[in-house]
Design an enzyme around this catalytic site. Structure first.
Site, mmCIF file in Angstrom:
data_model
loop_
_atom_site.group_PDB
_atom_site.id
_atom_site.type_symbol
_atom_site.label_atom_id
_atom_site.label_comp_id
_atom_site.label_asym_id
_atom_site.label_seq_id
_atom_site.Cartn_x
_atom_site.Cartn_y
_atom_site.Cartn_z
ATOM 1 N N ASP A 10 -11.594 2.400 4.089
ATOM 2 C CA ASP A 10 -11.811 0.954 4.094
ATOM 3 C C ASP A 10 -13.309 0.629 4.030
ATOM 4 O OD1 ASP A 10 -9.998 -1.088 4.097
ATOM 5 O OD2 ASP A 10 -9.706 -1.141 6.265
ATOM 6 N N LYS A 22 0.846 -1.203 0.000
ATOM 7 C CA LYS A 22 0.000 0.000 0.000
ATOM 8 C C LYS A 22 0.879 1.250 0.000
ATOM 9 C CE LYS A 22 -3.720 -2.542 2.194
ATOM 10 N NZ LYS A 22 -4.294 -3.075 3.416
ATOM 11 N N GLN A 45 -4.949 -1.795 9.609
ATOM 12 C CA GLN A 45 -4.772 -3.109 8.990
ATOM 13 C C GLN A 45 -5.324 -4.210 9.899
ATOM 14 O OE1 GLN A 45 -3.656 -3.586 5.878
ATOM 15 N NE2 GLN A 45 -3.710 -5.816 5.993
HETATM 16 N N1 GUN Z 1 -6.567 -7.110 5.922
HETATM 17 C C1 GUN Z 1 -6.717 -7.798 4.759
HETATM 18 N N2 GUN Z 1 -7.428 -7.064 3.870
HETATM 19 C C2 GUN Z 1 -7.721 -5.896 4.481
HETATM 20 C C3 GUN Z 1 -8.432 -4.737 4.066
HETATM 21 O O1 GUN Z 1 -8.949 -4.626 2.948
HETATM 22 N N3 GUN Z 1 -8.535 -3.751 4.997
HETATM 23 C C4 GUN Z 1 -7.992 -3.862 6.241
HETATM 24 N N4 GUN Z 1 -8.161 -2.843 7.086
HETATM 25 N N5 GUN Z 1 -7.333 -4.918 6.655
HETATM 26 C C5 GUN Z 1 -7.187 -5.932 5.780
#
Ligand code: GUN
Length: 293
Positions: free
Chosen positions: A126, A59, A103
């Site tokens: 998100d 990211k 995350q």
């Molecule tokens: N962990 C795995 N995929 C995601 C996601 O799309 N968002 C978040 N916050 N954590 C994740």
């Protein structure tokens, strides 16, 4: 019954992602050229889950590539709920940041639902805050979780008809299965959500014109789960050991299923890269809304 296609179309997530990222990059360089503040994303990672570290690094790299302002808070596994809440509250007030992503998964002593509710819904790129999930449920414009958005983008990029199709989603998580069921309904699919307690899951999967698996079980979906000529979207990313080698595989047994379907996403290189692109897109969307652009 239609004869299955023996060489399925491989739905190339990198290609879909590149197309989305090119558009975002152009918008962001336009913002830079006007000497305006760029969109900013803040990612919070608690603990040392190796997969989470890889995702967060990806990211961060995507932000840099596009020209977004990026900050990552890497916090130790013993961070308390209160400390995390205080950090989020301070990022909520930071005018350089448009999007906040915590995350997941979080260490077990921290309740994810409690943490997500602290995020300012306008910065919830998100799409997991109850405010945004409620808006999604009621069909209003809102920030939508990135992976489900990515699945829809892949289907649209390849002009796959969703309307009137039987879509079966395996998995009912808040991150993927539930919001994806709503997006597919919005696209006029007939949606079934299957999960670990579903009876006859292979039989139900076989009814799918579009089969989407998001459960996190390596090679769960076999050839006899797939209707000939179905479209198969694999959201799973699972680490396995094969011949003493560590491998990333999806929820779908790709080699087994590929001769039976019309189109399939690979793992890696399928849904994953598009999810990152949708995170960038959501951050830009939050920036535009919050800056009245
Ligand atoms: N962990 C795995 N995929 C995601 C996601 O799309 N968002 C978040 N916050 N954590 C994740």
């Amino acid at each position: 019954m239609t004869k299955p296609n023996t060489t399925p179309l491989i739905l190339n997530g990198k290609e879909v992602s590149e197309q989305i990222i090119t558009k975002i990059k152009a918008e962001v360089s336009n913002i830079h050229s006007k000497n305006k503040r760029p969109p900013g994303l803040s990612v919070i990672l608690v603990g040392d889950n190796p997969a989470s570290h890889v995702y967060v690094n990806n990211k961060e790299k995507a932000c840099i590539k596009i020209g977004l302002h990026s900050e990552v808070h890497r916090l130790p596994a013993n961070t308390s709920e209160e400390e995390l809440i205080d950090i989020i509250k301070s990022i909520n007030k930071n005018n350089a940041i448009d999007g906040i992503l915590v995350q997941l998964p979080l260490p077990i002593h921290i309740k994810a639902e409690k943490i997500i509710e602290i995020i300012d819904p306008a910065k919830d790129i998100d799409g997991l805050h109850p405010y945004n999930l409620g808006k999604l449920l009621s069909g209003q414009k809102c920030l939508v979780p990135c992976t489900p958005l990515g699945v829809i983008e892949i289907l649209k990029y390849y002009s796959i008809n969703i309307r009137g199709m039987n879509a079966v989603i395996i998995g009912r998580s808040t991150l993927v299965g539930k919001p994806l069921s709503l997006l597919m309904l919005n696209e006029n699919a007939t949606v079934t959500v299957a999960h670990s307690k579903t009876d006859n899951i292979d039989g139900i999967s076989r009814t799918a014109d579009i089969l989407i698996s998001a459960v996190g079980k390596a090679k769960l979906v076999k050839k006899n789960w797939v209707k000939p000529n179905a479209i198969v979207i694999d959201v799973g990313i699972n680490k396995t050991l094969e011949n003493n080698k560590s491998l990333l595989v999806g929820d779908v047994d790709f080699e087994d299923v590929k001769s039976n379907c019309k189109a399939i996403t690979p793992v890696p290189g399928g849904v994953g890269p598009v999810t990152v692109a949708m995170l960038m897109s959501n951050t830009l969307q939050a920036y535009k809304i919050n800056n009245n652009v």
